[in-house]
Design a protein around this motif. Structure first.
Motif, PDB file in Angstrom:
ATOM      1  N   LYS A 101       2.975  -0.928   0.121  1.00 16.35           N
ATOM      2  CA  LYS A 101       2.113  -0.068   0.866  1.00 16.35           C
ATOM      3  C   LYS A 101       0.995  -0.844   1.509  1.00 16.35           C
ATOM      4  N   VAL A 102       0.305  -2.011   0.732  1.00 13.15           N
ATOM      5  CA  VAL A 102      -0.721  -2.881   1.842  1.00 13.15           C
ATOM      6  C   VAL A 102      -0.126  -3.517   2.948  1.00 13.15           C
TER       7      VAL A 102
ATOM      8  N   HIS B 129       0.377  -0.754   5.808  1.00 10.74           N
ATOM      9  CA  HIS B 129      -0.996  -0.361   5.837  1.00 10.74           C
ATOM     10  C   HIS B 129      -1.439  -1.499   7.200  1.00 10.74           C
ATOM     11  N   LEU B 130      -1.153  -2.716   7.045  1.00  9.61           N
ATOM     12  CA  LEU B 130      -1.593  -3.719   7.745  1.00  9.61           C
ATOM     13  C   LEU B 130      -0.773  -4.036   9.018  1.00  9.61           C
TER      14      LEU B 130
ATOM     15  N   ARG C 185     -16.098   4.492  -1.770  1.00 10.98           N
ATOM     16  CA  ARG C 185     -15.646   3.737  -0.465  1.00 10.98           C
ATOM     17  C   ARG C 185     -15.847   4.908   0.685  1.00 10.98           C
TER      18      ARG C 185
ATOM     19  N   TYR D 204     -10.662  -5.282   2.464  1.00  4.86           N
ATOM     20  CA  TYR D 204      -9.815  -6.382   3.005  1.00  4.86           C
ATOM     21  C   TYR D 204     -10.693  -7.651   3.289  1.00  4.86           C
TER      22      TYR D 204
ATOM     23  N   GLN E   4     -12.966   4.540  -5.463  1.00  2.00           N
ATOM     24  CA  GLN E   4     -12.233   5.167  -4.156  1.00  2.00           C
ATOM     25  C   GLN E   4     -13.303   6.287  -3.541  1.00  2.00           C
TER      26      GLN E   4
ATOM     27  N   ASP F 150      -5.502   4.833  -2.636  1.00  4.86           N
ATOM     28  CA  ASP F 150      -5.497   4.628  -1.002  1.00  4.86           C
ATOM     29  C   ASP F 150      -5.768   3.411  -0.736  1.00  4.86           C
ATOM     30  N   VAL F 151      -4.543   2.472  -0.155  1.00  2.42           N
ATOM     31  CA  VAL F 151      -4.883   1.327   0.213  1.00  2.42           C
ATOM     32  C   VAL F 151      -5.579   1.159   1.457  1.00  2.42           C
ATOM     33  N   GLY F 152      -5.720   2.142   2.374  1.00  2.00           N
ATOM     34  CA  GLY F 152      -6.465   2.147   3.556  1.00  2.00           C
ATOM     35  C   GLY F 152      -8.011   1.981   3.192  1.00  2.00           C
ATOM     36  N   THR F 153      -8.497   2.273   1.987  1.00  2.00           N
ATOM     37  CA  THR F 153      -9.910   2.189   2.102  1.00  2.00           C
ATOM     38  C   THR F 153     -10.304   0.982   0.977  1.00  2.00           C
TER      39      THR F 153
END
Length: 470
Positions: free
Chosen positions: A94-95, A98-99, A244, A63, A241, A57-60
């Motif tokens: 994917k990253v 997301h950004l 987080r 960064y 994960q 889950d790249v959102g978690t």
């Protein structure tokens, strides 16, 4: 620097973590069998394999806000940005999606590992010498900084900063490489070592207050503490994960990206090795118990914690194993009464821990706990289990006070009845506080800090001393 591309590295630069290690631990946590299907152990094919099997889950992910702000400022001024990383292209995309900050994404493709010299050659071909600005973090980026129009480091140590300045006259440094020792202490959780004082219980229960017995118990506690810390590290690496997604656990050093995941490996093996090296000094049977403890905790970290009821029984068993270890280390025989009390008392505490998690989950309007097998509607059953096991432990203590063994150890055993009353109060209050959402997710840690719990302990201690000495 007008008209130049801003090229950004991913691992330990844009992210405060490393995608390869994230995938490694995620795959061991979710699908360890995927490692059996690996066809090549070369880095680029391995990364592609993990990218296709690992559902990150790249959102978690943690960064780096300083780097993101730098990119946003660059873009606001009309510049373009590219993500160039040794991470596989599939995950890099994917990253980037997301950004929503990058105009281009370049990653490893399953054949070429886009790192170091390979990345430098790729960027030269893509943009030309001195036609891009590069943000990186490691010595592997030196060939890239040498051909970039400007070099930007992120959290680079002094020696690396100096080398970059020698390679490129246009340098900017972001962040600091300093890491406090407090982060490492926070990760190994020395406050949890108090649980290992359970190895002293056989000595106290048998009233064998002599230096050799105390020393053996102390060494056993140290061995368990070191081994337990290695387990905490392993557990945190496997639960990245899930942690987080938790309001408190997301601040753990590895989950927050405050410590590199690569450090987790050496921390795990150093503490495990130290604990196992100490154990044989107390005899091979003690080492066997410590190995059994480690095997059970490892099984718990991998899959037992996701099995309802079994997870609670495992936690209770881990507490009781410490008492067994104390008995083996000191050569003291355990009574049936002590084992029966321990079984129910620790089952109660383990259930309270799950109760606290469910109450917290219910307040966050989540139906199911991540990484666990319980639902919020299970809360009444869990509460009933905690109270029932706690009250049975008090009953066992009451029956023990009437046993012939007590008359041999205490001159006034009737004084010990006060301990039953205090324990009954403490257990009931603990479940009440947990029900109201006031309990720390670990009841033992909470009890150490809670004034009323401290007072209850002192009263019980005083009663047992009076029962012995009157």
């Amino acid at each position: 620097m007008k008209g130049l591309y801003l090229v950004v590295d991913l691992d330990q630069t844009l992210l405060k973590t490393d995608i390869l290690f994230e995938c490694f631990w995620f795959s061991w946590r979710q699908a360890p069998r995927t490692w059996l299907s690996i066809h090549s152990w070369k880095l680029a094919p391995l990364k592609r394999h993990l990218a296709t099997t690992c559902q990150l889950d790249v959102g978690t992910l943690p960064y780096n806000p300083e780097v993101i702000k730098y990119i946003q400022t660059w873009k606001a001024a009309g510049g373009k940005a590219a993500l160039a990383t040794a991470t596989d292209q599939l995950l890099a995309e994917k990253v980037a999606a997301h950004l929503g900050l990058f105009d281009a994404v370049y990653g490893s493709n399953g054949q070429v590992n886009l790192k170091g010299t390979a990345k430098a050659q790729f960027l030269l071909k893509q943009f030309g010498e001195k036609q891009f600005v590069y943000i990186g973090d490691a010595a592997a980026d030196l060939p890239i900084w040498a051909v970039a129009a400007k070099a930007i480091t992120v959290n680079a140590p002094p020696w690396l900063r100096q080398k970059v300045e020698q390679l490129n006259p246009h340098v900017e440094h972001l962040g600091s490489a300093k890491r406090s020792i407090k982060l490492y202490l926070k990760e190994i959780r020395p406050h949890q070592w108090v649980k290992n004082s359970l190895v002293f219980v056989p000595m106290l229960a048998a009233h064998q207050f002599n230096l050799p017995t105390f020393w053996s118990s102390l060494v056993a506690a140290v061995a368990f503490s070191l081994t337990a810390s290695s387990v905490y590290v392993l557990n945190d690496l496997l639960d990245l994960q899930a942690d987080r997604a938790h309001p408190r656990k997301r601040h753990r050093p590895f989950a927050a990206g405050d410590l590199p995941l690569a450090h987790g490996l050496w921390m795990l093996f150093i503490f495990l090795g130290a604990g196992m090296a100490i154990a044989p000094t107390l005899g091979w049977p003690f080492l066997g118990i410590l190995l059994a403890y480690y095997a059970l905790t490892t099984a718990y970290s991998f899959f037992l914690k996701r099995r309802i009821v079994i997870d609670i029984c495992t936690l209770a068993g881990l507490y009781t194993i410490r008492i067994f270890a104390g008995a083996v280390a000191t050569g003291i025989s355990l009574s049936v009464w002590l084992l029966a009390f321990s079984m129910f008392f620790f089952f109660c505490l383990a259930t309270v821990k799950r109760q606290a998690e469910l109450v917290d989950q219910q307040r966050r309007n989540e139906l199911k706990t991540k990484g666990r097998g319980y639902h919020t509607e299970d809360l009444p059953i869990i509460t009933m289990m905690a109270l029932s096991a706690g009250y049975v432990s008090v009953l066992v203590l009451a029956l023990y006070i009437n046993s012939p063994q007590v008359r041999l150890l205490y001159t006034r055993p009737q004084v010990l009845w006060g301990g039953c009353a205090v324990l009954l109060y403490w257990l009931t209050r603990t479940v009440f506080l947990t029900h109201r959402g006031l309990m720390h997710y670990d009841p033992i840690v909470y009890a150490i800090k809670d004034r009323q719990s401290q007072l209850c302990f002192l009263i019980c201690l005083g009663l047992f001393i009076l029962g012995k000495s009157l």
